[in-house]
Design a protein around this motif. Structure first.
Motif, PDB file in Angstrom:
ATOM      1  N   THR A   1      -4.017-112.906 -48.637  1.00  0.00           N
ATOM      2  CA  THR A   1      -2.565-113.485 -48.524  1.00  0.00           C
ATOM      3  C   THR A   1      -3.019-113.983 -47.279  1.00  0.00           C
ATOM      4  N   GLY A   2      -3.784-113.828 -46.560  1.00  0.00           N
ATOM      5  CA  GLY A   2      -4.216-114.918 -45.485  1.00  0.00           C
ATOM      6  C   GLY A   2      -4.983-115.778 -46.076  1.00  0.00           C
TER       7      GLY A   2
ATOM      8  N   ALA B   1      -4.948-117.334 -48.741  1.00  0.00           N
ATOM      9  CA  ALA B   1      -3.562-118.161 -49.875  1.00  0.00           C
ATOM     10  C   ALA B   1      -3.334-118.942 -48.452  1.00  0.00           C
ATOM     11  N   GLU B   2      -2.696-118.712 -47.991  1.00  0.00           N
ATOM     12  CA  GLU B   2      -2.054-118.993 -46.449  1.00  0.00           C
ATOM     13  C   GLU B   2      -2.496-120.200 -45.529  1.00  0.00           C
ATOM     14  N   GLY B   3      -3.933-120.037 -45.712  1.00  0.00           N
ATOM     15  CA  GLY B   3      -4.470-121.093 -45.437  1.00  0.00           C
ATOM     16  C   GLY B   3      -5.751-120.562 -44.229  1.00  0.00           C
TER      17      GLY B   3
ATOM     18  N   ALA C   1      -5.958-118.883 -38.334  1.00  0.00           N
ATOM     19  CA  ALA C   1      -5.389-118.291 -38.045  1.00  0.00           C
ATOM     20  C   ALA C   1      -4.368-119.599 -37.458  1.00  0.00           C
ATOM     21  N   THR C   2      -2.360-119.118 -37.728  1.00  0.00           N
ATOM     22  CA  THR C   2      -1.988-119.679 -37.532  1.00  0.00           C
ATOM     23  C   THR C   2      -0.469-118.646 -36.329  1.00  0.00           C
TER      24      THR C   2
ATOM     25  N   GLU D   1       2.331-117.751 -37.446  1.00  0.00           N
ATOM     26  CA  GLU D   1       3.414-118.215 -38.868  1.00  0.00           C
ATOM     27  C   GLU D   1       2.339-117.048 -40.342  1.00  0.00           C
ATOM     28  N   MET D   2       1.749-116.772 -40.563  1.00  0.00           N
ATOM     29  CA  MET D   2       0.605-116.477 -41.301  1.00  0.00           C
ATOM     30  C   MET D   2       0.783-114.744 -41.694  1.00  0.00           C
ATOM     31  N   THR D   3       0.971-114.461 -42.412  1.00  0.00           N
ATOM     32  CA  THR D   3       1.639-112.681 -42.706  1.00  0.00           C
ATOM     33  C   THR D   3       0.861-111.774 -42.147  1.00  0.00           C
TER      34      THR D   3
END
Length: 493
Positions: A335-336, A338-340, A370-371, A373-375
């Motif tokens: 998921t991480g 995929a979120e960038g 990472a940011t 906002e990421m899961t």
């Protein structure tokens, strides 16, 4: 009676549960799968021991002496406990030895608090002597997790026993073996019958223990939702609760530190116990000037960690507790990405020989760029995953550190002593480490704020919370009291 491992296997089982070595997937033992009926039996045993037994009435010096004998007995059996816990939860034997060698300290610390406890005499007006007594609560329930089963049990159990309470323990259904071993040790040291009782069950047993009307206090270490349910259940009958729950620990790395040294030191925060710790450093907030060098160094350290058989002394990281947990962590890594986020290290199952190939291993993983906002930056992962996020300045770092529903622990890495204390004061967390991580002592209160829980484990705060206070007011004047006959005292309250 105080159940030994043998006794427990006959206490109202509804089935049997296989206990698995997470390093190999092999069954190493089997224990009863016990439910609400077993909880009722255990609570009744503890209540009988409290109301009619010798433990609450025992003079404090004798009770403190028994706690000291228990500590000595644990020391004497320590090698067996180290090996058993490493087999049961997969934590490397070097980590396990370093942690469990400290378990006797909690019994000695709380024995010391008991031996030195003073009753307060309170000031007041008039001819009165007012003093307080501390009394045991009664039956206390302790619910422990899989990741540090014996240490977390010892923190609460030693304080509960020191105050004269009796106890029902519900260990994690995945890791009950060292709890059962501890019962044998305590019984051999002379703990009276019925003082400690264990139920080896799962969720239904835990729920019944939190709801039982004869349980005066619950201490729970686990997930936030389990803690919320326990808090609601105890509130309904005005029982006490201490809950140490989830975390998403921020580790702030400022640009005045050597980024390589900080990465090598702080890697312990992320990967100790394979990241299966509520205070695992899962969010690394790194000032931009140090960011690239820190990521490179942390990724290099992660790749160098030796993964393998947790019973071998050269192993630095073992498996996760179960296939389910491993797959959950892998899903969050995906998921991480995929979120960038950028996969800087790890993210896969290691290539290990048999029989470890069937174990629940996962490489130490670094997700960079990472940011917030990421899961993966917001949710507790509970696995060997370090998420690295850049920040600009001190205010930015503090804002990001506090931007989470949890508040258990935090770390600050800086050589600026003023900044260290300034930032630590602004972070909303129950414990903050400066230039280190996960240091604890029996005297240090342990517990968080927000959705990380309520109350404290360890320290005098925990010791005191296993008792209640009675205030006794004694009139010392010789003249009689006759309010309605004209001898009023000039004050009513």
């Amino acid at each position: 009676m105080t159940q030994t491992a043998t006794d427990m296997r006959a206490l109202a089982p509804v089935g049997r549960r296989s206990i698995v070595n997470p390093a190999t997937g092999a069954v190493i033992d089997a224990v009863p799968e016990q439910g609400p009926d077993a909880v009722d039996t255990a609570v009744a045993s503890a209540l009988a021991a409290f109301e009619g037994g010798v433990w609450p009435a025992m003079v404090r010096s004798e009770r403190a002496g028994l706690l000291l004998r228990i500590a000595d007995a644990i020391d004497a059996d320590s090698e067996r406990l180290y090996t058993l816990e490493a087999l049961n939860n997969g934590r490397p034997i070097t980590e396990t030895r370093a942690q469990l060698s400290r378990v006797p300290e909690w019994f000695r610390y709380n024995a010391g608090l008991l031996a030195s406890q003073r009753q307060s005499v309170l000031p007041g007006d008039g001819p009165y002597l007012t003093y307080q007594q501390r009394l045991p609560l009664g039956v206390c329930g302790i619910i422990t997790p899989f990741n540090h089963p014996l240490l977390i049990l010892a923190r609460s159990l030693s304080a509960a026993l020191a105050n004269g309470n009796t106890v029902v323990v519900k260990p994690s259904e995945l890791t009950p073996l060292t709890t059962l071993a501890l019962l044998d040790i305590m019984s051999g040291a002379g703990l009276p019958d019925g003082v400690v009782n264990v139920v080896t069950g799962g969720r239904d047993a835990g729920i019944r223990l939190t709801q039982h009307p004869d349980v005066a206090k619950i201490t729970l270490t686990g997930g936030t939702e389990a803690g919320r349910a326990a808090a609601l259940a105890t509130a309904a009958r005005f029982a006490r609760v201490t809950a140490e729950l989830g975390g998403k620990t921020p580790v702030l790395v400022f640009d005045d530190v050597d980024p390589v040294a900080a990465a090598e030191g702080a890697a312990f925060a992320a990967f100790v116990a394979a990241g299966q710790s509520c205070v695992a450093g899962s969010r690394f907030l790194v000032q931009r000037a140090n960011y690239d060098a820190f990521v490179t160094a942390l990724a290099a350290r992660a790749r160098d960690i030796r993964i393998g058989d947790p019973t071998q002394p050269d192993t630095q990281m073992g498996p996760l507790i179960s296939a389910r947990q491993r797959d959950k962590v892998r899903g969050l890594i995906e998921t991480g990405i995929a979120e960038g986020a950028r996969l800087a290290a790890g993210g896969r199952q290691p290539d290990l020989p048999e029989p470890l190939r069937a174990g629940f291993f996962l490489q130490p993983t670094v997700l960079a760029d990472a940011t917030m906002e990421m899961t993966v930056a917001r949710e507790e992962i509970f696995g060997p995953v370090a998420v690295v996020i850049p920040f600009d300045d001190e205010d930015d770092a503090v804002r990001m550190a506090n931007d989470n529903r949890y508040g258990l622990g935090a770390g600050v890495w800086t050589t600026d002593i003023g900044r260290a204390h300034r930032v630590a004061a602004r972070i909303v967390a129950g414990m903050v480490w400066i230039n280190d991580h996960h240091r604890l002592e029996p005297s240090l209160p342990w517990g968080g704020v927000k959705e990380s829980g309520v109350g404290k484990d360890a320290g005098s705060e925990s010791f005191d919370d296993f008792s209640w206070i009675k205030t006794i007011v004694t009139r010392t004047a010789s003249e009689p009291v006759d309010w309605y006959g004209g001898r009023e005292q000039g004050r009513l309250n």
